[in-house]
Scaffold this motif. Structure first.
Motif, PDB file in Angstrom:
ATOM      1  N   HIS A 112     -14.491  -3.133  -7.017  1.00 56.54           N
ATOM      2  CA  HIS A 112     -14.925  -2.352  -5.867  1.00 56.54           C
ATOM      3  C   HIS A 112     -15.994  -1.331  -6.223  1.00 56.54           C
ATOM      4  CE1 HIS A 112     -14.289  -1.181  -1.781  1.00 56.54           C
ATOM      5  NE2 HIS A 112     -14.332   0.069  -2.150  1.00 56.54           N
ATOM      6  N   TYR A 118      -9.963 -10.764   4.854  1.00 58.22           N
ATOM      7  CA  TYR A 118      -8.823  -9.848   4.744  1.00 58.22           C
ATOM      8  C   TYR A 118      -7.529 -10.614   4.951  1.00 58.22           C
ATOM      9  CZ  TYR A 118      -7.128  -5.005   5.184  1.00 58.22           C
ATOM     10  OH  TYR A 118      -6.530  -3.803   4.985  1.00 58.22           O
ATOM     11  N   GLN A 175       1.749   7.152  -6.604  1.00 56.94           N
ATOM     12  CA  GLN A 175       0.747   8.158  -6.930  1.00 56.94           C
ATOM     13  C   GLN A 175       1.093   9.504  -6.318  1.00 56.94           C
ATOM     14  OE1 GLN A 175      -2.807   6.542  -5.402  1.00 56.94           O
ATOM     15  NE2 GLN A 175      -3.020   5.012  -7.007  1.00 56.94           N
ATOM     16  N   ASN A 176       2.335   9.662  -5.865  1.00 59.87           N
ATOM     17  CA  ASN A 176       2.799  10.923  -5.282  1.00 59.87           C
ATOM     18  C   ASN A 176       2.068  11.257  -3.990  1.00 59.87           C
ATOM     19  OD1 ASN A 176       4.525  13.018  -5.264  1.00 59.87           O
ATOM     20  ND2 ASN A 176       3.389  14.299  -6.674  1.00 59.87           N
ATOM     21  N   ARG A 177       1.652  10.225  -3.250  1.00 60.35           N
ATOM     22  CA  ARG A 177       1.070  10.450  -1.937  1.00 60.35           C
ATOM     23  C   ARG A 177       2.010   9.885  -0.898  1.00 60.35           C
ATOM     24  NH1 ARG A 177      -3.280   7.271  -0.932  1.00 60.35           N
ATOM     25  NH2 ARG A 177      -3.010   5.906  -2.699  1.00 60.35           N
ATOM     26  N   ILE A 178       1.651  10.050   0.400  1.00 63.81           N
ATOM     27  CA  ILE A 178       2.509   9.494   1.442  1.00 63.81           C
ATOM     28  C   ILE A 178       2.104   8.065   1.764  1.00 63.81           C
ATOM     29  CG2 ILE A 178       3.228   9.725   3.812  1.00 63.81           C
ATOM     30  CD1 ILE A 178       3.131  12.581   3.599  1.00 63.81           C
ATOM     31  N   GLY A 179       0.815   7.816   1.882  1.00 65.18           N
ATOM     32  CA  GLY A 179       0.400   6.450   2.147  1.00 65.18           C
ATOM     33  C   GLY A 179       0.315   6.154   3.618  1.00 65.18           C
ATOM     34  N   PRO A 180      -0.375   5.061   3.956  1.00 67.20           N
ATOM     35  CA  PRO A 180      -0.574   4.715   5.347  1.00 67.20           C
ATOM     36  C   PRO A 180       0.706   4.155   5.960  1.00 67.20           C
ATOM     37  CG  PRO A 180      -1.521   3.041   3.965  1.00 67.20           C
ATOM     38  CD  PRO A 180      -1.042   4.102   3.057  1.00 67.20           C
ATOM     39  N   GLN A 193      -0.330  -0.843   8.815  1.00 63.72           N
ATOM     40  CA  GLN A 193      -1.756  -0.530   8.697  1.00 63.72           C
ATOM     41  C   GLN A 193      -2.657  -1.753   8.627  1.00 63.72           C
ATOM     42  OE1 GLN A 193      -3.095   2.452   9.034  1.00 63.72           O
ATOM     43  NE2 GLN A 193      -5.122   1.628   8.739  1.00 63.72           N
ATOM     44  N   ARG A 195       0.834  -1.200   0.000  1.00 70.72           N
ATOM     45  CA  ARG A 195       0.000   0.000   0.000  1.00 70.72           C
ATOM     46  C   ARG A 195       0.866   1.245   0.000  1.00 70.72           C
ATOM     47  NH1 ARG A 195      -5.029  -0.377   4.065  1.00 70.72           N
ATOM     48  NH2 ARG A 195      -5.291   1.801   3.521  1.00 70.72           N
ATOM     49  N   TYR A 235      -3.486  -2.690  12.106  1.00 73.47           N
ATOM     50  CA  TYR A 235      -4.403  -1.758  12.753  1.00 73.47           C
ATOM     51  C   TYR A 235      -5.836  -2.046  12.302  1.00 73.47           C
ATOM     52  CZ  TYR A 235      -0.197   1.027  13.651  1.00 73.47           C
ATOM     53  OH  TYR A 235       1.032   1.459  14.036  1.00 73.47           O
ATOM     54  N   ASP A 236      -5.971  -2.329  10.971  1.00 78.84           N
ATOM     55  CA  ASP A 236      -7.300  -2.670  10.464  1.00 78.84           C
ATOM     56  C   ASP A 236      -7.832  -3.904  11.150  1.00 78.84           C
ATOM     57  OD1 ASP A 236      -6.545  -1.842   6.996  1.00 78.84           O
ATOM     58  OD2 ASP A 236      -7.160  -0.607   8.684  1.00 78.84           O
ATOM     59  N   PHE A 240      -7.139  -5.079  14.165  1.00 79.14           N
ATOM     60  CA  PHE A 240      -7.568  -4.850  15.542  1.00 79.14           C
ATOM     61  C   PHE A 240      -8.852  -4.042  15.595  1.00 79.14           C
ATOM     62  CE2 PHE A 240      -4.406  -7.090  17.393  1.00 79.14           C
ATOM     63  CZ  PHE A 240      -3.130  -6.633  17.142  1.00 79.14           C
TER      64      PHE A 240
END
Lengths: 272, 150
Positions: A180, A200, A28-33, A37, A21, A40-41, A43
């Motif tokens: 999706h 998942y 995509q030039n984003r930071i990302g989780p 992660q 991820r 965390y999902d 839990f």
């Protein structure tokens, strides 16, 4: 040693999924989780109120997770490749049955598309196993891992295998079964809370399955296996970011015509 | 006052999955919500995924003053989200009816139908406001999960 690895399989798969991820976000030039992660999902999902539609639905999903875990455990222990491919088919069928067991239209469409993708990729997996048999003379993974890599003779089969990796990892352009935006997730629609955690986690183990099959092409050369893994990982994410989804009938057509012809040419060439 | 958050409760805040529903809005606030998920504002670094599935989401983002056809759907979607959940009303139309307040074809805001936790003003709300509202909703979500446990 291998038994500890088998017990830790979801954790390894979760880390691979988390890194993926981040890689996808950076492309995509984003930071990302954060990388952890997926855990965390997990839990968070454990704390949601469980809503169950009917019990068959959950039991089929659990069987899908358990058989998938057994499949990857057998790959780690080094059993017969053909047997592993057929057991994997059983786990996919459990997922399809889970989708059919509820009275929801999107779930049925998802199962229908999942069946069509099984028709598309299963012959290619069997041809890959046959290719390994013709080179090494055995289906046993424990023996294939010890031999030197034969990727030069199996090159067309390797490309056919690359063609089905996006299908198994549910990535564009071949992610029609978990579309999706179209069918709201397909089979995973009616799962919530801790039951969605089952699906998942099954997705993480699917990642480990595909990448372990990829390692088989590299034989006993660990450096080559790592290079192959990193290259294919980045390539799959690049293609995922760059392509759109194809329709399900086109998916079956592309994968069967392209993949089967590559596989058959390679098998015939190996035979001669 | 000592707030004792147990081992799993603190992860509720770290992975909020949103469900975005348009209850008759002009699409302005919807575009701003989608812009929040774009590279410049990047809501995914908080672990937010835009699922289209009420059964797997925690935060219900609603835009638009409620029109006649969307009344039942809003309540249906709200019921299908498992607890704990928060509702965030994005934009002035969802909060009070906005410029359409008192018109014949809209109900004035969504809090006639479902309980709202965070109201985000603006026409259309800017992405920074939406992020601020979502982060505030996360704290309310964590508090709800803690209350539910005790």
């Amino acid at each position: 040693m291998e038994y500890i690895l088998i017990l830790l399989l979801p954790i390894i798969g979760g880390l691979v999924y988390g890194v993926e991820r981040v890689v996808r976000a950076r492309m995509q030039n984003r930071i990302g989780p954060p990388i952890l992660q997926p855990f965390y999902d997990m839990f968070k999902l454990l704390g949601k109120e469980p809503i169950m539609v009917n019990s068959y639905h959950i039991v089929f999903a659990l069987m899908h997770l358990i058989t998938l875990w057994v499949v990857v455990a057998l790959i780690v222990l080094g059993y017969s490749l053909l047997y592993i491919i057929f057991l994997h088919l059983l786990s996919s069928l459990f997922l399809v049955l889970a989708g059919y067991s509820v009275n929801s239209v999107y779930s049925h469409i998802g199962s229908n598309r999942e069946l069509q993708t099984i028709v598309a990729y299963e012959p290619i997996l069997i041809f890959v196993a046959i290719g390994f048999y013709m080179i090494y003379g055995t289906f046993d993974i424990a023996i294939i891992r010890e031999q030197s890599s034969a990727i030069g003779e199996l090159l067309l089969l390797f490309f056919a295998f690359l063609l089905i990796v996006p299908i198994k990892l549910k990535k564009s352009p071949f992610d029609a079964s978990e579309a999706h935006q179209e069918i709201v997730g397909g089979v995973e629609l009616e799962f919530s809370g801790v039951f969605f955690e089952i699906l998942y986690m099954a997705r993480w183990i699917e990642y480990v399955f595909i990448y372990l099959l990829l390692f088989l092409f590299a034989g006993d050369n660990i450096l080559f296996a790592t290079v192959l893994f990193v290259t294919i990982f980045l390539l799959i994410n690049l293609i995922d970011n760059a392509t759109a989804r194809v329709k399900i009938n086109h998916l079956v057509r592309i994968v069967l015509i392209g993949g089967l012809s590559l596989s058959i040419i390679n098998i015939v060439w190996l035979w001669i | 006052m000592v707030v004792d958050i147990d081992m799993f409760e603190k992860y509720t805040k770290k992975s909020p999955w949103i469900l975005h529903y348009n209850a008759g809005s002009c699409n302005g606030c919807d575009i701003e919500i989608l812009a929040t998920l774009s590279p410049k504002y990047d809501l995914e670094r908080f672990g937010v995924i835009n699922t289209g599935n009420p059964k797997q989401s925690d935060i219900f983002l609603v835009t638009g003053p409620v029109t006649y056809r969307s009344r039942e759907r809003i309540v249906e979607l709200y019921n299908q989200i498992p607890n704990p959940k928060v509702v965030v009303a994005v934009g002035s139309c969802a909060s009070t009816g906005g410029v359409f307040r008192g018109m014949y074809n809209v109900e004035d805001g969504i809090d006639r139908y479902i309980p709202v936790d965070v109201y985000i003003p603006g026409c259309a709300s800017s992405p920074e406001l939406i992020m601020d509202g979502v982060v505030k909703a996360l704290e309310i979500l964590e508090q709800k999960r803690y209350d539910e446990k005790n």
